[in-house]
Every structure is written in structure tokens, then in C-alpha cells.
Design a protein around this motif. Structure first.
Motif, PDB file in Angstrom:
ATOM      1  N   VAL A 169       1.007  -1.466   0.272  1.00 35.06           N
ATOM      2  CA  VAL A 169      -0.078   0.541   0.399  1.00 35.06           C
ATOM      3  C   VAL A 169       0.529   1.048   0.101  1.00 35.06           C
ATOM      4  N   GLN A 170       0.248   2.640  -0.324  1.00 35.44           N
ATOM      5  CA  GLN A 170       0.775   3.637  -0.692  1.00 35.44           C
ATOM      6  C   GLN A 170       0.640   4.678   0.243  1.00 35.44           C
ATOM      7  N   THR A 171      -0.963   4.576   1.307  1.00 35.91           N
ATOM      8  CA  THR A 171      -0.658   5.239   2.271  1.00 35.91           C
ATOM      9  C   THR A 171      -1.964   4.514   3.292  1.00 35.91           C
ATOM     10  N   PHE A 172      -1.414   4.711   4.303  1.00 44.70           N
ATOM     11  CA  PHE A 172      -2.319   4.475   5.421  1.00 44.70           C
ATOM     12  C   PHE A 172      -1.905   5.137   7.110  1.00 44.70           C
ATOM     13  N   THR A 173      -3.279   5.527   7.721  1.00 43.14           N
ATOM     14  CA  THR A 173      -3.826   6.351   8.336  1.00 43.14           C
ATOM     15  C   THR A 173      -4.572   5.450   9.471  1.00 43.14           C
ATOM     16  N   ASN A 174      -4.415   6.054  10.642  1.00 43.30           N
ATOM     17  CA  ASN A 174      -5.390   5.348  11.841  1.00 43.30           C
ATOM     18  C   ASN A 174      -6.280   6.243  11.559  1.00 43.30           C
ATOM     19  N   VAL A 175      -8.152   5.331  11.146  1.00 46.18           N
ATOM     20  CA  VAL A 175      -9.137   5.874  12.039  1.00 46.18           C
ATOM     21  C   VAL A 175      -9.801   5.232  12.952  1.00 46.18           C
ATOM     22  N   ASN A 176     -10.562   5.856  13.908  1.00 42.73           N
ATOM     23  CA  ASN A 176     -10.823   4.729  15.368  1.00 42.73           C
ATOM     24  C   ASN A 176      -9.368   3.919  15.312  1.00 42.73           C
ATOM     25  N   ASP A 182      -9.455   1.277  13.906  1.00 48.00           N
ATOM     26  CA  ASP A 182      -8.864   0.524  12.353  1.00 48.00           C
ATOM     27  C   ASP A 182      -7.652   1.577  11.342  1.00 48.00           C
ATOM     28  N   VAL A 183      -7.035   0.314  11.118  1.00 43.72           N
ATOM     29  CA  VAL A 183      -5.743   1.019   9.985  1.00 43.72           C
ATOM     30  C   VAL A 183      -6.635   1.232   8.941  1.00 43.72           C
ATOM     31  N   LEU A 184      -6.798   2.269   7.783  1.00 44.60           N
ATOM     32  CA  LEU A 184      -7.176   1.981   6.623  1.00 44.60           C
ATOM     33  C   LEU A 184      -6.023   2.606   5.317  1.00 44.60           C
ATOM     34  N   MET A 185      -5.560   1.618   4.757  1.00 47.81           N
ATOM     35  CA  MET A 185      -5.178   1.928   3.955  1.00 47.81           C
ATOM     36  C   MET A 185      -5.405   0.973   2.166  1.00 47.81           C
ATOM     37  N   ALA A 186      -4.418   2.152   1.347  1.00 47.40           N
ATOM     38  CA  ALA A 186      -4.756   2.198   0.235  1.00 47.40           C
ATOM     39  C   ALA A 186      -3.517   1.819  -0.336  1.00 47.40           C
ATOM     40  N   THR A 227      -7.574  -3.405  14.401  1.00 47.53           N
ATOM     41  CA  THR A 227      -6.452  -3.236  15.428  1.00 47.53           C
ATOM     42  C   THR A 227      -6.806  -4.583  16.432  1.00 47.53           C
ATOM     43  N   ASN A 228      -8.453  -5.054  16.889  1.00 46.25           N
ATOM     44  CA  ASN A 228      -8.836  -5.404  17.850  1.00 46.25           C
ATOM     45  C   ASN A 228      -8.150  -6.658  17.846  1.00 46.25           C
ATOM     46  N   THR A 229      -9.100  -6.923  16.163  1.00 46.50           N
ATOM     47  CA  THR A 229      -8.832  -8.461  15.751  1.00 46.50           C
ATOM     48  C   THR A 229      -7.670  -9.281  15.227  1.00 46.50           C
ATOM     49  N   PHE A 230      -6.708  -8.407  14.364  1.00 50.23           N
ATOM     50  CA  PHE A 230      -5.950  -8.287  13.722  1.00 50.23           C
ATOM     51  C   PHE A 230      -6.706  -8.867  12.189  1.00 50.23           C
ATOM     52  N   THR A 231      -7.504  -7.877  11.466  1.00 44.24           N
ATOM     53  CA  THR A 231      -8.013  -8.947  10.825  1.00 44.24           C
ATOM     54  C   THR A 231      -8.682  -7.987   9.718  1.00 44.24           C
ATOM     55  N   PHE A 232      -8.391  -8.067   8.072  1.00 40.48           N
ATOM     56  CA  PHE A 232      -8.700  -7.192   7.312  1.00 40.48           C
ATOM     57  C   PHE A 232     -10.616  -7.051   6.956  1.00 40.48           C
ATOM     58  N   ASP A 233     -11.562  -6.119   8.204  1.00 38.16           N
ATOM     59  CA  ASP A 233     -13.190  -6.309   8.267  1.00 38.16           C
ATOM     60  C   ASP A 233     -13.718  -5.981   7.137  1.00 38.16           C
TER      61      ASP A 233
END
Length: 399
Positions: A109-116, A118-122, A140-146
Motif C-alpha cells: 500500500v501507498q497510504t495508511f492512517t488511523n481511523v478510530n 482501524d488502520v485504513l490502507m490504500a 486492530t482489535n482482531t488483526f483482520t481486514f474487516d
């Protein structure tokens, strides 16, 4: 020179002034080796003493790693250079040892940021045949992509070009995504016919539905490739940072200065009454990146316009107050021409008074502790045998 990934062979903590393990996280790349990944270390202080990569820390796999901290976990993202990536997370145990999760396969990914939490990646395409950005939400609680989805980047940019997100930033319950416009073709994939324009796409979250695209013609695009150009201050105000590094046929073409602008989150529009010309304030420098401290103050990494590069990092630091529109060079740092690199992932003390930055030079690699109030830096922890790449902090996990 050989390196060990064993946590059990940690450095001495006696008369040689090596610091014990603690809550501060340091990543560093071995100096005497090429094509190897960072080591992750943890130390009790950033203010003094030294640590080393020799016989210490956790060795990572892959060459390029990038970092973000969320939910008291330190996430390491592998940049696969076209190949798949991976994510690891580290937690600090009560005995001050670091534990590492199994790798979670992901896209590069080229971008990653915290949203609450979650880590939002693109992952953003640079192909005109596939103008899209694929986004992924890491819980980040389950360490899975939701959740995941796709964005048509040609629909965001001016006709004939496509958007490339420089970063994404949480603003309230929305995600703001500044982007550069690029041709993605014609032997000039990063070039643009629109060098004097800034855009921000605004998305609802978690659906990532587009709400609007806002734009401003007082600067070039916000942020840079792999560099955030949008920050939210303590009072909820939103500021955009432009380096003015747009190109066409490998030539810098923007007529706009490196500057700071402001977005009103209530209207989701640029504030036409606010403009801070950084080139003017710094007497000829442009901003490469920034790190927020508190109360509207940032540590900004600057570079001379005569030494401008689309991907060059800053080598001269200042404190900027976006509320007061003030600019102050930081004293106590090595000369700009002595600095080989400065960390892009840095840590602000809990009270917002100090920003801890890694500064690498030929003569040594140190954490510099920047006093925001008086714009001065004191040399602190020395990191031996490695170039510092990131600084963060974790709390021990409660048993």
C-alpha cells in the motif's frame, strides 16, 4: 558484521551506558548491510545513553518497512515494491519484552492512517489502463481486514488524468484524502497539466462513499508521494501542507509557493482567509514533511528550493505555529549538509512539549529531543550500528 534477532542476547546495561528495555520503540536499519530490513528495539529513555542493533532487538523480514501505532500496538507494514506486502504488529509485555504477531498477508500500500481503532490502507494504481485505488480496513482489535473496496481515481481528477492519493487523514467521522493529479502515461507517468491546484476527496467512513471533492488554486497539491499533507490540530482545525513539487516532463512546473492552507471541516471547504507562505517565512525553503506537537505547533522538515526534489526528505528543521503563522528555525541540530536522513515516523511526548526525532549522520545516529516552546534540540539516545527509521511508544499489556 553479523546481527542476531534474539531478544535474549540484549546489550549490556552497565558501565557502557547502554539503556535498559522500556516503553519507547526504535526501529533502525543495519548500517553495514544492504537489502535488509529494520530491527525493532525498545528502550526505557530517549533522553540519554545508547542502544545497539548488535545482539539486540527483533529482525524483520523484507527490505522496506513503514510504521504506525494504534490501539497500543506498533504496526509494521512491508512495502513489497510491486509484490504483495504484509503486516506485523508488536506489543509490549509487562516484563518489557516485545512480542511479534505472525505476518498478516496484505497488498503493498501507498497510504495508511488511523481511523478510530482501524488502520485504513490504500493501494493506488499508477496505470492509466486501471485508474483505481483499492482500500482495506484493518481492525486492530482482531488483526483482520474487516472491509475493502475500490475507488475510481479517474473520476476524481481533471479530464485526461487520474488521482494518486498522497495520504488519508481522519477528520471527525470522515476521511479526507488529498491527491495529486497525474497523467500516468506518455513516458511522463508522474507529470501533470495541472501543477497549480490542490484537491481533497472527502469520504464517509466506514463505507468510504465519496461525499465531495474540494479544491484550491492557491497551492499545488497537498502532501507528496508517501507523505501526509493534511493534519488536524487539537481544536479540530484542518491544515494542508504543500511542497510545490508538481512536475511535467521531469521539470518542476508549479508557480505556487510551498505553503499552508486551512480547511473548514463544518463546510468542507478551503478557508480563503487563511494562507501561510512557508517559502517566504523560511527565506527560500520548502516543506518536505511535518509532525504535529500540540496547540497548533508542528515540527517541519524543510529543504532549500535550490536542492528541491520530488522525493527528497527535509534536512533542516523548524517549529511552525499555524495559529500564529510563525516560523522559527530549531537550534542544536547538526548542520543540514551533515544530515543523511531524518525519521518520518516520530513521537510527541504526552504533554505535547517535546518531539523526538531520529537524525542520522556519518558521525553518529541519535534521537534529538526538540523543545517546542523554545525551538531548541538536545541530543539524546545514541543508536549504534543502525540508521534510525522510526520512533514510537507502547504501554505494557495488562495481564
Amino acid at each position: 558484521m553479523s546481527f542476531s534477532c534474539s531478544e535474549d542476547d540484549g546489550p549490556k546495561t552497565g558501565g557502557e551506558n547502554y539503556v535498559a528495555k522500556g516503553e519507547y520503540i526504535i526501529t533502525a536499519t543495519p548500517k553495514e548491510s544492504e537489502g535488509v530490513a529494520d530491527y525493532v528495539l525498545n528502550v526505557e529513555t530517549l533522553m540519554e545513553g545508547k542502544t545497539t542493533l548488535l545482539g539486540n532487538g527483533i529482525e524483520q523480514d523484507g527490505t522496506y518497512r513503514y510504521y504506525i501505532t494504534n490501539n497500543n500496538k506498533f504496526f509494521s507494514l512491508l512495502y513489497g515494491q510491486g509484490d504483495p506486502g504484509a503486516v506485523n504488529n508488536y506489543q509490549l509485555e509487562s516484563d518489557m519484552s516485545l512480542t511479534k504477531s505472525p505476518s498478516l498477508p496484505s497488498e503493498t500500500v501507498q497510504t495508511f492512517t488511523n481511523v478510530n481503532d482501524d488502520v485504513l490502507m490504500a493501494r493506488v494504481s499508477r496505470s492509466s489502463d486501471n485508474p483505481s485505488a483499492e482500500w482495506y480496513s484493518l481492525n486492530t482489535n482482531t488483526f483482520t481486514f474487516d472491509a475493502e473496496g475500490q475507488i475510481n481515481t479517474a473520476e476524481l481528477a481533471p479530464e485526461g488524468e487520474q488521482a494518486f492519493f498522497t495520504w488519508m487523514t481522519q477528520v471527525g467521522d470522515k476521511v479526507y484524502a488529498p491527491f495529486m493529479s497525474m497523467k500516468a502515461c506518455c513516458n511522463d507517468a508522474w507529470g501533470t497539466e495541472y501543477p497549480d491546484q490542490a484537491w481533497v476527496a472527502v469520504y464517509s467512513y466506514p463505507s468510504m462513499s465519496l461525499e465531495k471533492v474540494i479544491e484550491d488554486d492557491r497551492t499545488s497539491f497537498l502532501g507528496r508521494y508517501f507523505n501526509s499533507g493534511l493534519e488536524v490540530t487539537d481544536n479540530g482545525e484542518v491544515y494542508g501542507f504543500s511542497s510545490s513539487v508538481a512536475t511535467l516532463n521531469d521539470e518542476f512546473t508549479s508557480s505556487k509557493p510551498s505553503a499552508i492552507t486551512k480547511i473548514n471541516p463544518s463546510t468542507m471547504e478551503f478557508d480563503e482567509s487563511y494562507f501561510f507562505n512557508l517559502e517566504e517565512a523560511s527565506n527560500g525553503y520548502y516543506i518536505a514533511s511535518q509532525h504535529y506537537a500540540s496547540n497548533g505547533k508542528f515540527v517541519v522538515m524543510m529543504r532549500s528550493k535550490e536542492d528541491k526534489g520530488a522525493y527528497s526528505s527535509g534536512n533542516k528543521l523548524a517549529v511552525v505555529d499555524v495559529y500564529a503563522k510563525s516560523f522559527t528555525w530549531i537550534t542544536g541540530l547538526p548542520n543540514a549538509n551533515e544530515i543523511s536522513s531524518i525519521t518520518s515516523t516520530n513521537y510527541t511526548s504526552e504533554d505535547g512539549s517535546t518531539v523526538h526525532v531520529g537524525v542520522n549522520t556519518e558521525s553518529g545516529n541519535y534521537v534529538y529531543n526538540i523543545n517546542i516552546a523554545n525551538a531548541s534540540a538536545n541530543r539524546g539516545l545514541k543508536v549504534e550500528a543502525g540508521n534510525i527509521t522510526a520512533i514510537s511508544k507502547l504501554s505494557p499489556v495488562e495481564e
